[in-house]
Design a protein around this motif. Structure first.
Motif, mmCIF file in Angstrom:
data_model
loop_
_atom_site.group_PDB
_atom_site.id
_atom_site.type_symbol
_atom_site.label_atom_id
_atom_site.label_comp_id
_atom_site.label_asym_id
_atom_site.label_seq_id
_atom_site.Cartn_x
_atom_site.Cartn_y
_atom_site.Cartn_z
ATOM 1 N N MET A 20 0.836 -1.181 0.000
ATOM 2 C CA MET A 20 0.000 0.000 0.000
ATOM 3 C C MET A 20 0.881 1.244 0.000
ATOM 4 N N GLU A 21 0.493 2.226 -0.808
ATOM 5 C CA GLU A 21 1.212 3.499 -0.832
ATOM 6 C C GLU A 21 0.620 4.439 0.209
ATOM 7 N N VAL A 22 1.501 5.140 0.926
ATOM 8 C CA VAL A 22 1.070 6.084 1.956
ATOM 9 C C VAL A 22 1.741 7.422 1.686
ATOM 10 N N GLU A 23 0.947 8.475 1.629
ATOM 11 C CA GLU A 23 1.482 9.827 1.536
ATOM 12 C C GLU A 23 1.282 10.509 2.886
ATOM 13 N N LEU A 24 2.373 10.971 3.470
ATOM 14 C CA LEU A 24 2.334 11.731 4.717
ATOM 15 C C LEU A 24 2.760 13.152 4.392
ATOM 16 N N ILE A 25 1.874 14.112 4.646
ATOM 17 C CA ILE A 25 2.122 15.497 4.277
ATOM 18 C C ILE A 25 1.943 16.391 5.503
ATOM 19 N N ARG A 26 2.889 17.291 5.692
ATOM 20 C CA ARG A 26 2.791 18.260 6.784
ATOM 21 C C ARG A 26 1.916 19.434 6.345
ATOM 22 N N HIS A 27 1.093 19.922 7.258
ATOM 23 C CA HIS A 27 0.203 21.050 6.951
ATOM 24 C C HIS A 27 0.986 22.299 6.553
ATOM 25 N N PRO A 60 -6.233 1.141 -1.911
ATOM 26 C CA PRO A 60 -4.916 1.018 -2.538
ATOM 27 C C PRO A 60 -3.860 1.918 -1.905
ATOM 28 N N GLY A 61 -4.302 2.968 -1.205
ATOM 29 C CA GLY A 61 -3.346 3.895 -0.603
ATOM 30 C C GLY A 61 -4.019 4.835 0.368
ATOM 31 N N LEU A 62 -3.191 5.544 1.122
ATOM 32 C CA LEU A 62 -3.674 6.521 2.089
ATOM 33 C C LEU A 62 -2.969 7.843 1.860
ATOM 34 N N THR A 63 -3.729 8.925 1.942
ATOM 35 C CA THR A 63 -3.157 10.261 1.934
ATOM 36 C C THR A 63 -3.519 10.900 3.256
ATOM 37 N N ILE A 64 -2.495 11.314 3.995
ATOM 38 C CA ILE A 64 -2.683 11.854 5.340
ATOM 39 C C ILE A 64 -2.037 13.233 5.415
ATOM 40 N N VAL A 65 -2.814 14.223 5.842
ATOM 41 C CA VAL A 65 -2.275 15.555 6.115
ATOM 42 C C VAL A 65 -2.277 15.718 7.627
ATOM 43 N N ALA A 66 -1.091 15.848 8.184
ATOM 44 C CA ALA A 66 -0.964 15.895 9.648
ATOM 45 C C ALA A 66 0.041 16.982 10.034
ATOM 46 N N HIS A 67 0.793 16.736 11.082
ATOM 47 C CA HIS A 67 1.684 17.726 11.687
ATOM 48 C C HIS A 67 3.131 17.273 11.591
ATOM 49 N N GLY A 68 4.047 18.235 11.710
ATOM 50 C CA GLY A 68 5.464 17.911 11.644
ATOM 51 C C GLY A 68 5.864 16.860 12.666
ATOM 52 N N GLY A 69 5.428 17.040 13.903
ATOM 53 C CA GLY A 69 5.747 16.070 14.950
ATOM 54 C C GLY A 69 5.146 14.708 14.679
ATOM 55 N N THR A 70 3.941 14.702 14.121
ATOM 56 C CA THR A 70 3.275 13.441 13.789
ATOM 57 C C THR A 70 4.106 12.662 12.768
ATOM 58 N N LEU A 71 4.542 13.358 11.715
ATOM 59 C CA LEU A 71 5.367 12.698 10.707
ATOM 60 C C LEU A 71 6.664 12.177 11.324
ATOM 61 N N MET A 72 7.301 12.996 12.171
ATOM 62 C CA MET A 72 8.574 12.580 12.774
ATOM 63 C C MET A 72 8.385 11.356 13.670
ATOM 64 N N ALA A 73 7.297 11.341 14.444
ATOM 65 C CA ALA A 73 7.043 10.192 15.332
ATOM 66 C C ALA A 73 6.815 8.917 14.527
ATOM 67 N N LEU A 74 5.989 9.010 13.480
ATOM 68 C CA LEU A 74 5.705 7.828 12.658
ATOM 69 C C LEU A 74 6.952 7.323 11.951
#
Length: 195
Positions: free
Chosen positions: A1-8, A136-150
């Motif tokens: 699965m493709e995952v996009e993690l994007i910072r706000h 097939p994939g997830l697109t997530i818009v979250a926070h800088g800290g969230t991305l760093m933790a994951l």
């Protein structure tokens, strides 16, 4: 699965160097204007309950339905929220927190471990549910800290928390292969959705 993690996108508090964590701060006019719509648009974009992620998702993916994922919100900085490092230079609690490597619990807030555990559990639940639904994939818009933790916990290649820091409106495209077996997110490329 493709995952996009994007910072706000950027906020006024970020420009001022203020801890915003759980504070519900909107995008600044500059933050809104710097974002550009993505080339493709998923049916659903996963966001947090905080306005800055929902506003960003609306600009980047204007036709997508938004779904709030509880638990992916930024770290709760407790009494440090809304204040700058400079304003807290003489604050003993703040100095102690910084000297701990920003690992200890913020007074009235979370420790980095508590924050990371919360975020990673919410993400794991989301990914498992999406897999069961056959997404097939997830697109997530979250926070800088969230991305760093994951990414500190699941990202490959392995890197420390602050090495995963990314600019506002940017993020990563990842591959979650065999999630139930190895819990890893392999970095495929970086994403930049700003002018």
């Amino acid at each position: 699965m493709e995952v996009e993690l994007i910072r706000h996108g950027a906020t006024a508090w970020q420009k001022e160097g203020r801890y915003q964590g759980k504070s519900d701060i909107p995008l600044s006019p500059e933050g809104r204007n710097s974002l550009i719509p993505a080339e493709g648009c998923p049916d659903v974009v996963y966001v947090t309950s905080l306005l800055r992620t929902r506003e960003t998702a609306r600009i980047l993916f204007p036709k997508a339905r938004q779904e709030i994922v509880p638990g992916l919100e930024e770290m709760d900085f407790g009494v440090f929220e809304g204040r700058t490092a400079r304003e807290m230079e003489a604050d003993e609690a703040y100095r102690d927190w910084v000297e701990s490597g920003c690992l200890s619990r913020c007074p009235g807030g979370e420790s980095r471990e508590q924050f990371s555990d919360r975020v990673c559990l919410a993400f794991d639940d989301l990914l498992r549910s999406a897999t069961l639904r056959g997404e097939p994939g997830l697109t997530i818009v979250a926070h800088g800290g969230t991305l760093m933790a994951l990414l500190e916990r699941f990202g490959k290649p392995r890197q420390e928390y602050f090495q995963w820091m990314t600019d506002c409106g940017c993020g990563f495209r990842l591959r979650a292969e065999n999630w139930t077996e190895d819990r890893s997110l392999v970095v495929r490329e970086q994403i930049k959705l700003t002018k």
